[in-house]
Design a protein around this motif. Structure first.
Motif, PDB file in Angstrom:
ATOM      1  N   VAL A  46     -11.383   8.925   5.231  1.00 40.03           N
ATOM      2  CA  VAL A  46     -10.147   8.636   5.939  1.00 40.03           C
ATOM      3  C   VAL A  46      -9.620   7.293   5.469  1.00 40.03           C
ATOM      4  O   VAL A  46     -10.221   6.250   5.732  1.00 40.03           O
ATOM      5  CB  VAL A  46     -10.387   8.613   7.474  1.00 40.03           C
ATOM      6  CG1 VAL A  46      -9.059   8.565   8.206  1.00 40.03           C
ATOM      7  CG2 VAL A  46     -11.195   9.830   7.919  1.00 40.03           C
ATOM      8  N   ASP A  47      -8.517   7.332   4.752  1.00 36.80           N
ATOM      9  CA  ASP A  47      -7.892   6.101   4.253  1.00 36.80           C
ATOM     10  C   ASP A  47      -6.961   5.577   5.350  1.00 36.80           C
ATOM     11  O   ASP A  47      -6.284   6.353   6.023  1.00 36.80           O
ATOM     12  CB  ASP A  47      -7.103   6.425   2.976  1.00 36.80           C
ATOM     13  CG  ASP A  47      -6.436   5.188   2.391  1.00 36.80           C
ATOM     14  OD1 ASP A  47      -6.897   4.059   2.686  1.00 36.80           O
ATOM     15  OD2 ASP A  47      -5.452   5.344   1.640  1.00 36.80           O
ATOM     16  N   THR A  48      -6.964   4.273   5.540  1.00 41.51           N
ATOM     17  CA  THR A  48      -6.191   3.709   6.647  1.00 41.51           C
ATOM     18  C   THR A  48      -5.253   2.608   6.151  1.00 41.51           C
ATOM     19  O   THR A  48      -5.377   2.135   5.026  1.00 41.51           O
ATOM     20  CB  THR A  48      -7.140   3.084   7.698  1.00 41.51           C
ATOM     21  OG1 THR A  48      -7.833   1.996   7.075  1.00 41.51           O
ATOM     22  CG2 THR A  48      -8.135   4.103   8.220  1.00 41.51           C
ATOM     23  N   ALA A  54      -3.754   9.495  -2.547  1.00 39.91           N
ATOM     24  CA  ALA A  54      -2.953   8.533  -1.787  1.00 39.91           C
ATOM     25  C   ALA A  54      -2.120   7.678  -2.739  1.00 39.91           C
ATOM     26  O   ALA A  54      -2.480   7.478  -3.889  1.00 39.91           O
ATOM     27  CB  ALA A  54      -3.880   7.643  -0.965  1.00 39.91           C
ATOM     28  N   ILE A  55      -1.003   7.198  -2.227  1.00 34.84           N
ATOM     29  CA  ILE A  55      -0.152   6.313  -3.035  1.00 34.84           C
ATOM     30  C   ILE A  55      -0.824   4.951  -3.179  1.00 34.84           C
ATOM     31  O   ILE A  55      -1.308   4.375  -2.209  1.00 34.84           O
ATOM     32  CB  ILE A  55       1.236   6.127  -2.359  1.00 34.84           C
ATOM     33  CG1 ILE A  55       1.935   7.479  -2.236  1.00 34.84           C
ATOM     34  CG2 ILE A  55       2.071   5.125  -3.140  1.00 34.84           C
ATOM     35  CD1 ILE A  55       3.214   7.421  -1.414  1.00 34.84           C
ATOM     36  N   VAL A  56      -0.874   4.481  -4.414  1.00 40.43           N
ATOM     37  CA  VAL A  56      -1.443   3.163  -4.699  1.00 40.43           C
ATOM     38  C   VAL A  56      -0.363   2.305  -5.345  1.00 40.43           C
ATOM     39  O   VAL A  56       0.258   2.729  -6.318  1.00 40.43           O
ATOM     40  CB  VAL A  56      -2.645   3.289  -5.665  1.00 40.43           C
ATOM     41  CG1 VAL A  56      -3.058   1.911  -6.191  1.00 40.43           C
ATOM     42  CG2 VAL A  56      -3.819   3.969  -4.986  1.00 40.43           C
ATOM     43  N   THR A  85       0.999  -0.670   1.601  1.00 40.76           N
ATOM     44  CA  THR A  85       1.468   0.609   1.054  1.00 40.76           C
ATOM     45  C   THR A  85       1.144   1.759   1.998  1.00 40.76           C
ATOM     46  O   THR A  85       1.991   2.582   2.317  1.00 40.76           O
ATOM     47  CB  THR A  85       0.803   0.886  -0.315  1.00 40.76           C
ATOM     48  OG1 THR A  85       1.113  -0.196  -1.181  1.00 40.76           O
ATOM     49  CG2 THR A  85       1.307   2.194  -0.918  1.00 40.76           C
ATOM     50  N   THR A  86      -0.111   1.843   2.438  1.00 42.18           N
ATOM     51  CA  THR A  86      -0.527   2.935   3.316  1.00 42.18           C
ATOM     52  C   THR A  86      -0.150   2.593   4.750  1.00 42.18           C
ATOM     53  O   THR A  86      -0.528   1.542   5.266  1.00 42.18           O
ATOM     54  CB  THR A  86      -2.050   3.163   3.209  1.00 42.18           C
ATOM     55  OG1 THR A  86      -2.394   3.291   1.842  1.00 42.18           O
ATOM     56  CG2 THR A  86      -2.464   4.417   3.965  1.00 42.18           C
ATOM     57  N   ARG A  87       0.651   3.484   5.363  1.00 41.31           N
ATOM     58  CA  ARG A  87       1.065   3.222   6.746  1.00 41.31           C
ATOM     59  C   ARG A  87       0.397   4.181   7.718  1.00 41.31           C
ATOM     60  O   ARG A  87       0.289   3.931   8.889  1.00 41.31           O
ATOM     61  CB  ARG A  87       2.588   3.393   6.873  1.00 41.31           C
ATOM     62  CG  ARG A  87       3.393   2.461   5.988  1.00 41.31           C
ATOM     63  CD  ARG A  87       3.291   1.051   6.544  1.00 41.31           C
ATOM     64  NE  ARG A  87       3.949   0.079   5.703  1.00 41.31           N
ATOM     65  CZ  ARG A  87       5.139  -0.458   5.969  1.00 41.31           C
ATOM     66  NH1 ARG A  87       5.826  -0.080   7.012  1.00 41.31           N
ATOM     67  NH2 ARG A  87       5.635  -1.383   5.162  1.00 41.31           N
ATOM     68  N   LYS A 108      -8.254   0.206  -0.873  1.00 36.24           N
ATOM     69  CA  LYS A 108      -8.774   1.307  -0.040  1.00 36.24           C
ATOM     70  C   LYS A 108      -8.312   2.668  -0.567  1.00 36.24           C
ATOM     71  O   LYS A 108      -9.106   3.579  -0.746  1.00 36.24           O
ATOM     72  CB  LYS A 108      -8.321   1.134   1.425  1.00 36.24           C
ATOM     73  CG  LYS A 108      -8.819  -0.146   2.082  1.00 36.24           C
ATOM     74  CD  LYS A 108      -8.333  -0.289   3.489  1.00 36.24           C
ATOM     75  CE  LYS A 108      -6.819  -0.449   3.617  1.00 36.24           C
ATOM     76  NZ  LYS A 108      -6.283  -1.650   2.973  1.00 36.24           N
ATOM     77  N   SER A 109      -6.988   2.762  -0.800  1.00 34.94           N
ATOM     78  CA  SER A 109      -6.461   4.037  -1.297  1.00 34.94           C
ATOM     79  C   SER A 109      -6.995   4.337  -2.686  1.00 34.94           C
ATOM     80  O   SER A 109      -7.250   5.492  -3.033  1.00 34.94           O
ATOM     81  CB  SER A 109      -4.934   4.000  -1.306  1.00 34.94           C
ATOM     82  OG  SER A 109      -4.461   3.736  -0.005  1.00 34.94           O
ATOM     83  N   SER A 110      -7.207   3.289  -3.468  1.00 36.59           N
ATOM     84  CA  SER A 110      -7.773   3.492  -4.814  1.00 36.59           C
ATOM     85  C   SER A 110      -9.172   4.089  -4.713  1.00 36.59           C
ATOM     86  O   SER A 110      -9.547   4.948  -5.510  1.00 36.59           O
ATOM     87  CB  SER A 110      -7.838   2.165  -5.575  1.00 36.59           C
ATOM     88  OG  SER A 110      -6.554   1.591  -5.675  1.00 36.59           O
TER      89      SER A 110
HETATM   90 MG   LIG Z   1      -3.551   2.095   0.816  1.00 35.80          MG
END
Ligand SMILES: [Mg+2]
Ligand SMILES: Nc1nc2c(ncn2[C@@H]2O[C@H](COP(=O)(O)OP(=O)(O)OP(=O)(O)O)[C@@H](O)[C@H]2O)c(=O)[nH]1
Length: 455
Positions: free
Chosen positions: A270-272, A243-245, A251-253, A230-232
């Motif tokens: 919106v990354d979740t 975003a951190i990948v 990883t994503t909080r 997702k973040s990628s």
């Molecule tokens: Mg993520």
């Protein structure tokens, strides 16, 4: 007579120029009392620019250019003087102080525009366009607001309203002379005209869908179980490492937002946090937020990891998003191409399924195109017809439309003309709210209060 008002019209802070605007019957006299230049402004012809100084209590405050515009060819239709001083935190304030001390009153938010409206230079929808221009944060909203300021919406509404006023007059003839055979008044004509006005209001109401997209953009939530990419995808679409990948699941909080421009429209990605069953306290909160984000989004981008088999977590996310506008992405096609495409499509309810790689960027253009297609962005950005972007206008149109439908029903049911007439007049008033002809003072006050001081 209205008091002469003054305000700083440029934003506070350091800048090249600051502009102080004065409007009202005493504008020129007040300006003259603080202006020192070649001759007096009151002797000068209208629409001229004058070099000089602002002097107050014997002190030279600044070197300025003064623009003199006499009524009625001004923004407020009153005498207007605009003093262009040097920008910065002190000068404009001191110039304004001098002007206020010489007899002007500090303008309330939006008061110049309110005077333009009250003095008949612009109607209410045009006044609202002024604030929309100021608040426009993308090119399409700006374009739309400028068209509205030019009077495109006003003219369209006015035309519909005039048509109805004419109908109401015809109805009145029928009411007043019920027994006479009036050749030029035919109820079926009235019905036909009414229907065409109703169709126009309906089209304008429909345009508000595009209007909302132009004004507020599209909120797209990227959801899926942990580690699917997702973040990628967010990073791929944003074209930088937003975003951190990592390869660690979870990883994503928190919620991460990034806006990109899609055909002139703001697409808010919106990354979740990955949604799945978890006992981790922090992750749990993240999952909860993801679910809220998903529910509030206009569009849901469901992401699956194509290098694994589809599992219960995937299925429950597909189910949860069933009623949303959505796109389903099967990611990591660089390592797991085609592994479970068909089973996903079977569960996708006819939604578009796209195989991508957030890593190699394969298919990410396709994602952009699909979103543009889903929302007809090409059509919105090239459309030349009126688009409603204001909820107040939309509500007035909905009320007018309801009234017109009642008129049509009434005619079909053979209701007495005086009853049908009531609804025609209701529709006339509803449309008048948009242009300000029938609007309440409280609403006018409310609209101008949301302006900035100096406009
Ligand atoms: Mg993520
Ligand atoms: N081979 C391959 N690896 C990918 C692709 N997309 C993401 N990855 C890798 O998958 C791992 C997880 O990627 P993220 O973008 O952090 O995934 P996420 O869905 O945001 O994960 P959470 O935030 O933990 O829910 C990372 O190691 C990425 O490099 C892809 O298209 N191909």
């Amino acid at each position: 007579m209205e008091h002469t008002i003054a305000a700083i019209s440029t934003p506070p802070g350091k800048g090249g120029v600051a502009m102080i605007r004065i409007s009202g019957a005493d504008a020129v006299k007040i300006a003259d009392s603080v202006y020192r230049g070649r001759g007096k402004l009151s002797d000068a012809p209208t629409h001229t620019v004058h070099y000089g100084h602002i002097v107050y209590n014997g002190e030279v405050i600044d070197e300025v250019l003064v623009t003199l515009m006499r009524a009625p060819r001004t923004f407020t239709r009153e005498d207007v003087v605009e003093v262009s001083a040097h920008g910065g935190t002190q000068t404009a304030k001191k110039v304004l102080d001098a002007i206020i001390s010489s007899g002007a009153r500090l303008a309330a938010p939006g008061e110049f525009t309110k005077r333009a409206f009250l003095n008949g230079r612009i109607d209410l929808s045009q006044a609202e366009a002024v604030i929309d221009i100021i608040n426009a944060d993308n090119d399409l909203s700006r374009k739309n607001a400028v068209t509205q300021l030019g009077g495109a919406l006003s003219r369209e509404i006015q035309e519909l309203r005039d048509t109805l006023v004419h109908l109401a007059a015809q109805m009145q003839v029928i009411i007043d002379y019920p027994d006479e055979d009036l050749a030029d008044v035919d109820i079926s004509d009235i019905e036909a005209v009414c229907r065409s006005v109703e169709e126009s209001t309906k089209r304008l109401i429909k345009s508000a869908e595009s209007g909302a997209i132009i004004k507020d953009g599209i909120r797209a939530a990227i959801v899926g179980k942990p580690n699917v990419g997702k973040s990628s995808l967010l990073n791929a679409l944003a074209r930088y490492e937003r975003a951190i990948v990592t390869d660690v699941a979870g990883t994503t909080r928190d919620i991460i937002e990034e806006s990109i421009n899609l055909d002139g429209i703001e697409l808010i990605l919106v990354d979740t946090a990955g949604i799945h069953d978890t006992d981790d306290a922090v992750e749990k909160i993240g999952v909860e937020r993801s679910k809220q984000t998903l529910d509030a989004a206009d569009l849901v981008i469901v992401m699956l990891d194509g290098s694994y088999m589809i599992d219960d977590d995937d299925v429950s996310i597909i189910k949860r998003t069933r009623d949303k506008k959505r796109i389903i992405l099967i990611n990591k096609n660089d390592i797991g191409k085609g592994k479970y495409t068909s089973s996903v499509i079977a569960k996708a309810n006819g939604d578009r399924v796209i195989e991508i790689s957030a890593k190699t960027l394969e298919g990410t253009d396709e994602v952009r195109k699909e979103i543009a297609r889903l929302y007809n962005l090409g059509e919105i950005s090239s459309s030349s017809s009126t688009i409603i972007t204001n909820t107040r206008h939309k509500e007035a149109l909905i009320n007018a439309d309801k009234a017109l439908l009642r008129v049509l029903e009434g005619i079909n049911a053979g209701m007495p003309s005086d009853i049908v007439s009531i609804d025609i007049n209701e529709a006339i008033d509803d449309l008048g709210e948009i242009t300000g002809e029938t609007v309440s003072e409280a609403i006018v006050k409310d609209i101008f209060q949301s302006f900035c001081v100096g406009k």
